[in-house]
Design a protein around this motif. Structure first.
Motif, PDB file in Angstrom:
ATOM      1  N   ASN A  67      29.209  22.791  17.880  1.00  0.00           N
ATOM      2  CA  ASN A  67      29.542  24.012  17.628  1.00  0.00           C
ATOM      3  C   ASN A  67      30.165  24.341  16.800  1.00  0.00           C
ATOM      4  N   ALA A  68      30.791  23.784  16.204  1.00  0.00           N
ATOM      5  CA  ALA A  68      31.690  25.324  14.579  1.00  0.00           C
ATOM      6  C   ALA A  68      30.721  25.068  13.760  1.00  0.00           C
ATOM      7  N   MET A  69      29.366  24.202  13.464  1.00  0.00           N
ATOM      8  CA  MET A  69      27.763  24.114  12.978  1.00  0.00           C
ATOM      9  C   MET A  69      27.000  25.497  13.448  1.00  0.00           C
ATOM     10  N   GLU A  70      27.023  25.599  14.343  1.00  0.00           N
ATOM     11  CA  GLU A  70      25.859  26.394  14.671  1.00  0.00           C
ATOM     12  C   GLU A  70      26.428  27.475  14.707  1.00  0.00           C
ATOM     13  N   SER A 113      26.847  25.771   6.389  1.00  0.00           N
ATOM     14  CA  SER A 113      25.914  25.329   4.959  1.00  0.00           C
ATOM     15  C   SER A 113      26.174  23.496   5.432  1.00  0.00           C
ATOM     16  N   ALA A 114      25.373  23.106   4.505  1.00  0.00           N
ATOM     17  CA  ALA A 114      24.874  21.582   4.930  1.00  0.00           C
ATOM     18  C   ALA A 114      26.547  21.181   4.146  1.00  0.00           C
ATOM     19  N   ARG A 115      26.841  22.239   2.641  1.00  0.00           N
ATOM     20  CA  ARG A 115      28.466  21.794   2.105  1.00  0.00           C
ATOM     21  C   ARG A 115      29.486  21.774   2.831  1.00  0.00           C
ATOM     22  N   ASP A 134      34.235  32.654   6.100  1.00  0.00           N
ATOM     23  CA  ASP A 134      32.292  31.591   6.070  1.00  0.00           C
ATOM     24  C   ASP A 134      32.231  33.513   6.754  1.00  0.00           C
ATOM     25  N   ARG A 135      30.254  33.951   6.255  1.00  0.00           N
ATOM     26  CA  ARG A 135      30.375  35.469   6.276  1.00  0.00           C
ATOM     27  C   ARG A 135      29.696  35.833   7.990  1.00  0.00           C
ATOM     28  N   GLU A 136      29.302  35.221   8.659  1.00  0.00           N
ATOM     29  CA  GLU A 136      28.921  35.630   9.616  1.00  0.00           C
ATOM     30  C   GLU A 136      30.118  36.133  11.024  1.00  0.00           C
ATOM     31  N   ASN A 137      31.567  35.548  10.287  1.00  0.00           N
ATOM     32  CA  ASN A 137      32.945  36.508  10.938  1.00  0.00           C
ATOM     33  C   ASN A 137      33.766  37.020  10.147  1.00  0.00           C
TER      34      ASN A 137
END
Length: 512
Positions: free
Chosen positions: A459-462, A467-469, A505-508
């Protein structure tokens, strides 16, 4: 007549054996061969003056000084002393057998007194490797050299003193080093967390970072305490072992940062370069292959204050050393490796004015300026910060509170306990001692998550579009949080806390 004296050349942080061969023949001429630089060529004048001031002279014959091997460039003033000793033997002022199994390094003044040189610790390590038992150094370098066991270190103040010793008239006693463990016990913690008011969430993040060796960035308004907290971090890291101290000190010695009468570094390095620094000064190199700030921070902390103010080119050179824990510098004249195993700690304002998300002060930045400000830091570099934590301004009640906060010594005890658990876990893994150093293969072995944790991560990844890193670093941080709580299994609340440390992280962050 041919005389041979042992000395050393520096290449990066390594010392290489050099033989100084002096040949005396008929004629009147003095020449130095073997790729000497200007400082080595000028040594003729210093040596001539020093010998004359002490009742000796360069033989009035043809003198050829060969610095062997001739394919290594000889730089610096450390060849003054070995060349002088060779000429003293050639002039029959001292016997040849007096320099057997000995190595000499040092710079001469015109009156014959010795001056300190760089890289003596590396030279001492070379002596031990070569089986040379006696090392003659300027007295300012004796403390540094004496930290290598199994050598007789002779601290020389003056050429006249050295001559008397080699003639057997007034013998010098080997320099005795102070006990490293006793020295560590007398070293105070310079900055202590007991002086940091409030900021419990940030202190928690710092403890996790130090426990697992993670990189950390703090985001907050001016005056919130970011710099003070960063300066406290070396005080909660595990103390240097003697091997780590030698490793760090030799880098500082080669760079000329140890100062007069230097001893081993007793505290982990803390380097805080200004944001006007160049790429070469940060990563190392230059005409003389000097270590940069990232190598000077080896085994310690590199602190970058006001991170977005650093030139993009400077920040980008950090990416590879952060992964490989070393830096390879290749130039037309040399190719060297410098160690660069450090914790990267950074701080920044949340926006150009500094008051984005401030509880009481209004941000005056226009639409998109916050995101533009953050975009000065590339995504790949931002990903390499395992922990991204916001720091809020203190309220008056917190600032004026008379209660004493937890000390650095108390926090360090917990960090040490956590590091010991990691050292035991990774005892069979080559080159890995903390969670931050785990490879992808190790994550599947030591950082397994249950079904609930896996769903939380998905859920956090989505949602955050990580990123994978970032995914790997969340697992590493969660592993450290679990270790702090003496938990062998990574539980959902460990992952939830680790995910919470991805605030940049850039989206938030920063809106549109």
């Amino acid at each position: 007549m041919l005389v041979k004296i042992h000395t050393a050349a520096l290449q990066g942080i390594e010392a290489l054996p050099v033989s100084i061969e002096i040949h005396i023949s008929r004629g009147i001429r003095f020449s130095i061969v073997g790729l000497p630089d200007n400082a080595v060529r000028e040594s003729h004048e210093r040596i001539a003056s020093a010998l004359q001031m002490n009742g000796m002279n360069i033989p009035r014959k043809q003198v050829i000084v060969n610095l062997s091997p001739a394919n290594i460039r000889k730089e610096g003033t450390g060849y003054d002393l070995p060349m002088t000793v060779g000429l003293m033997i050639a002039g029959e002022h001292i016997p040849l057998d007096s320099v057997e199994n000995s190595l000499f390094i040092g710079e001469l003044s015109l009156d014959g007194s010795l001056q300190s040189v760089k890289g003596v610790l590396s030279v001492a390590l070379l002596c031990k490797e070569m089986g040379v038992s006696r090392l003659y150094v300027p007295y300012q370098n004796a403390m540094e050299a004496s930290m290598v066991d199994g050598l007789e270190i002779f601290a020389v103040h003056h050429l006249k003193e050295l001559k008397s010793h080699l003639m057997g008239e007034k013998v010098l006693h080997p320099f005795v080093a102070e006990d490293f463990e006793l020295l560590k016990q007398t070293t105070p913690i310079t900055e202590d967390f007991c002086h940091v008011k409030g900021q419990q969430a940030v202190k928690r993040a710092v403890e996790i970072a130090c426990s697992g060796g993670h990189n950390l960035i703090m985001i907050g308004p001016p005056g919130a305490g970011k710099t003070m907290i960063a300066k406290c971090i070396p005080g909660i890291l595990p103390p240097l072992t003697k091997e780590e101290a030698i490793e760090s000190t030799r880098i500082h010695s080669v760079a000329g940062k140890t100062g007069e009468n230097a001893q081993l570094l007793l505290q982990r390095p803390f380097r805080s370069p200004h944001h006007s620094i160049s790429s070469v000064a940060m990563i190392g190199g230059g005409s003389l292959a000097q270590p940069g700030e990232i190598s000077l921070a080896h085994r310690g902390v590199l602190y970058l204050d006001e991170l977005p103010e650093f030139p993009r080119s400077v920040l980008e050179v950090l990416r590879q050393p952060l992964e490989e824990r070393k830096v390879h510098i290749s130039r037309s004249r040399y190719s060297v490796d410098f160690p660069a195993d450090f914790m990267l700690i950074a701080s920044m304002n949340p926006c150009p004015c500094g008051y984005y998300n401030h509880p009481s002060k209004a941000c005056v930045c226009g639409p998109g300026q916050v995101k533009k400000y953050l975009n000065r830091i590339s995504g790949p570099l931002l990903d390499r910060f395992d922990i991204q934590v916001e720091i809020a301004p203190l309220e008056y009640e917190e600032i004026s509170a008379s209660s004493v906060a937890e000390s650095s010594a108390q926090i360090r005890d917990r960090v040490l306990a956590c590091r010991e658990r990691q050292a035991f876990r990774f005892r069979h893994e080559q080159g890995v001692s903390v969670n931050a150093q785990m490879t992808q293969a190790m994550l599947s072995k030591y950082a397994q998550v249950d079904k609930a944790g896996s769903l939380l991560l998905k859920n956090a990844m989505e949602k955050l579009q990580l990123s994978a890193r970032a995914y790997s670093r969340i697992l590493k941080v969660a592993r450290s949080i679990a270790d702090i709580e003496y938990s062998e299994a990574i539980q959902a609340h460990h992952l939830a806390e680790a995910i919470g440390y991805r605030s940049l992280d850039r989206e938030n962050w920063g809106g549109g």
